[in-house]
Design an enzyme around this catalytic site. Structure first.
Site, PDB file in Angstrom:
ATOM      1  N   ASN A 237      28.019  87.961  45.726  1.00 16.82           N
ATOM      2  CA  ASN A 237      29.432  87.603  45.541  1.00 16.82           C
ATOM      3  C   ASN A 237      30.065  88.210  44.293  1.00 16.82           C
ATOM      4  O   ASN A 237      31.153  88.773  44.347  1.00 16.82           O
ATOM      5  CB  ASN A 237      29.599  86.074  45.558  1.00 16.82           C
TER       6      ASN A 237
ATOM      7  N   GLU B 182      20.056  79.464  38.883  1.00 22.59           N
ATOM      8  CA  GLU B 182      21.480  79.146  38.927  1.00 22.59           C
ATOM      9  C   GLU B 182      21.861  79.127  40.398  1.00 22.59           C
ATOM     10  O   GLU B 182      21.896  80.171  41.052  1.00 22.59           O
ATOM     11  CB  GLU B 182      22.286  80.191  38.144  1.00 22.59           C
ATOM     12  N   LEU B 183      22.141  77.938  40.912  1.00 23.47           N
ATOM     13  CA  LEU B 183      22.199  77.738  42.356  1.00 23.47           C
ATOM     14  C   LEU B 183      23.600  77.365  42.822  1.00 23.47           C
ATOM     15  O   LEU B 183      24.586  77.755  42.226  1.00 23.47           O
ATOM     16  CB  LEU B 183      21.142  76.700  42.746  1.00 23.47           C
TER      17      LEU B 183
ATOM     18  N   CYS C 110      30.011  80.430  43.268  1.00 24.51           N
ATOM     19  CA  CYS C 110      29.300  79.165  43.104  1.00 24.51           C
ATOM     20  C   CYS C 110      30.177  78.104  42.449  1.00 24.51           C
ATOM     21  O   CYS C 110      29.986  76.914  42.667  1.00 24.51           O
ATOM     22  CB  CYS C 110      28.024  79.369  42.297  1.00 24.51           C
TER      23      CYS C 110
END
Length: 484
Positions: free
Chosen positions: A153, A251-252, A285
């Site tokens: 992204n 980092e989700l 995110c």
């Protein structure tokens, strides 16, 4: 020759220069389906060889004087300035970015390099008290080989924010970008550091499928894994890294809330909400995935947000002046639409959007939701803004926290009320009178709960913690005496 001349990188992987790959994949423009070139793909066996070479090169790189390492990072930042237009074009065509988002991403990449140029000379130790007649210190040492797995992204920034500090602190790096954005998230970084003077073998570009991802985690030379991506994949990487006693910085995902307090300016709030939900088609995110609006403003806010959604054009950002570009691929596009239609079937009201437009999706507003609907509970990763009301600050806090994720929250309105609400919210980031999407190279970045393992990127303290190990060091004036 341009920075990204395809003769340099086409059908190749990078480590000790560019070498022919044994596998390859077309680079596809998501807006049109047109081919943009061919990237080389790595194999698990090539990852093994790259890891061994990286471990060898890392020792020499760590021994390079701090100012020389800093100079490489500064030159990388300058190259992002000099080649900004070319890199932006790739972000527009390969990642589906609108021009403003591409420009913003390149600017952040430049800032990341300049910020990390200060890391080699950042204080990296402490003087400790000791009960013995000696000097006692801690010092930070490079972790060794770091694997960086980056998403599609913000492919350039989300790879570079781990690559740059890891290199600056004396590590070698194995970079695995998402294969869908292997040029803007991989080739660009490799070419910039190659031109900046990074020694051969310190950075390896290894695009590939899941087997390559497993290999960059499991390679015995790798000590730290830095992953940005979905929560399910992050859980699997964390489990594997834990079994191998490696550190994993994860980092989700996020399903981020924007709270609109009573008395807020509904028009300004809707503008903030639209930006938070629709920037880069909601494929961030930190995207605003839940709009939590005080009941006194609910109708006005929803109408204003829907009007803004209807006014945002969708199309091909390389050929049209649009606000929303394509969704990254057809599978994700259909997932977004499926989440919307399933929620409408369950009773939600479509106030705007809800349509596939070519390779993109119309900016969408959903109302009349319940908190068990998929559009409210799930991370959609598309341009969808679900809106729900609240009556008291206590209810707002409960709604915000009733979520498996904890990445970013925005609160709009009276600052005193917002401050008290912020103290009750579980989130890695809270932005008062701003929407949920925000990043700066010197600011710590990370989430709690299912959004990851905390702030593992951004700023000197977080980067030093992420990409170095602590060593205890003692010094005596003479050899100590022992009773044996």
């Amino acid at each position: 020759m341009t920075l990204l001349d395809s003769d340099v990188w086409s059908k190749k992987i990078f480590g000790d220069g560019w070498t022919a790959a044994t596998r390859e994949q077309p680079v596809v423009e998501p807006a049109t389906g047109d081919g943009l070139g061919t990237v080389g793909l790595a194999t698990a066996e090539e990852v093994g060889r790259a890891a061994a070479r990286a471990a060898e090169a890392q020792r020499a790189w760590a021994a390079v004087p701090a100012q020389a390492r800093a100079a490489v990072l500064r030159r990388a930042g300058e190259l992002f300035t000099e080649h900004a237009a070319e890199i932006e074009d790739w972000l527009v065509r390969e990642a589906g970015s609108v021009r403003a988002k591409a420009r913003f991403e390149v600017g952040l990449a430049r800032g990341e390099c300049f910020e990390c140029a200060a890391l080699p000379t950042y204080p990296q130790g402490e003087v400790l008290a000791s009960e013995d007649p000696r000097w006692s210190f801690t010092r930070r040492r490079p972790a060794g080989v770091v694997s960086v797995i980056a998403p599609f992204n913000f492919p350039l920034l989300l790879g570079l924010r781990s690559v740059a500090p890891a290199l600056a602190l004396g590590n070698a790096v194995l970079l695995k970008p998402d294969p869908r954005t292997a040029v803007s998230g991989g080739v660009v970084i490799a070419r910039v550091f190659e031109e900046a003077g990074l020694p051969s073998g310190v950075l390896h570009l290894l695009p590939g499928d899941g087997s390559v991802g497993e290999a960059v985690v499991e390679a015995p030379e790798v000590r730290v894994v830095s992953f940005t991506g979905s929560t399910p994949v992050g859980r699997a990487i964390g489990e594997r890294a834990g079994r191998l006693l490696k550190r994993a910085h994860l980092e989700l995902g996020g399903n981020n809330a924007l709270v609109v307090l009573p008395g807020a300016d509904a028009g300004k709030a809707a503008s903030a909400g639209a930006f938070g939900s629709y920037l880069h088609q909601g494929q961030i995110c930190m995207t605003t995935g839940r709009h939590v609006v005080h009941e006194s403003l609910l109708e006005e806010y929803t109408a204003a947000l829907a009007a803004k959604a209807r006014a945002l054009p969708v199309g091909d950002p390389a050929r049209e002046d649009v606000a929303l570009g394509p969704i990254i691929d057809r599978r994700q596009l259909e997932r977004v639409h499926g989440t919307v239609t399933e929620s409408v079937a369950a009773g939600a009201t479509l106030a705007a959007g809800g349509e596939i437009v070519g390779a993109g999706y119309r900016a969408t507003v959903l109302t009349d939701l319940t908190t068990d609907m998929p559009a409210w509970r799930e991370e959609i990763f598309g341009p969808v803004a679900p809106v729900i009301g609240f009556s008291t600050p206590e209810e707002a806090a409960r709604i915000v926290n009733d979520c498996e994720y904890g990445l970013s929250v925005g609160i709009l309105g009276d600052v005193g009320t917002a401050m008290r609400l912020a103290d009750r919210i579980d989130s890695g980031k809270v932005h008062i009178n701003e929407q949920t999407v925000g990043d700066e190279p010197h600011a710590p970045f990370g989430g709690v709960k299912a959004s990851g393992t905390g702030s593992r990127f951004g700023g000197a303290a977080a980067n030093v913690e992420a990409f170095t190990e602590t060593q205890w060091l003692t010094v005596r004036p003479d050899i100590a005496e022992y009773p044996f």
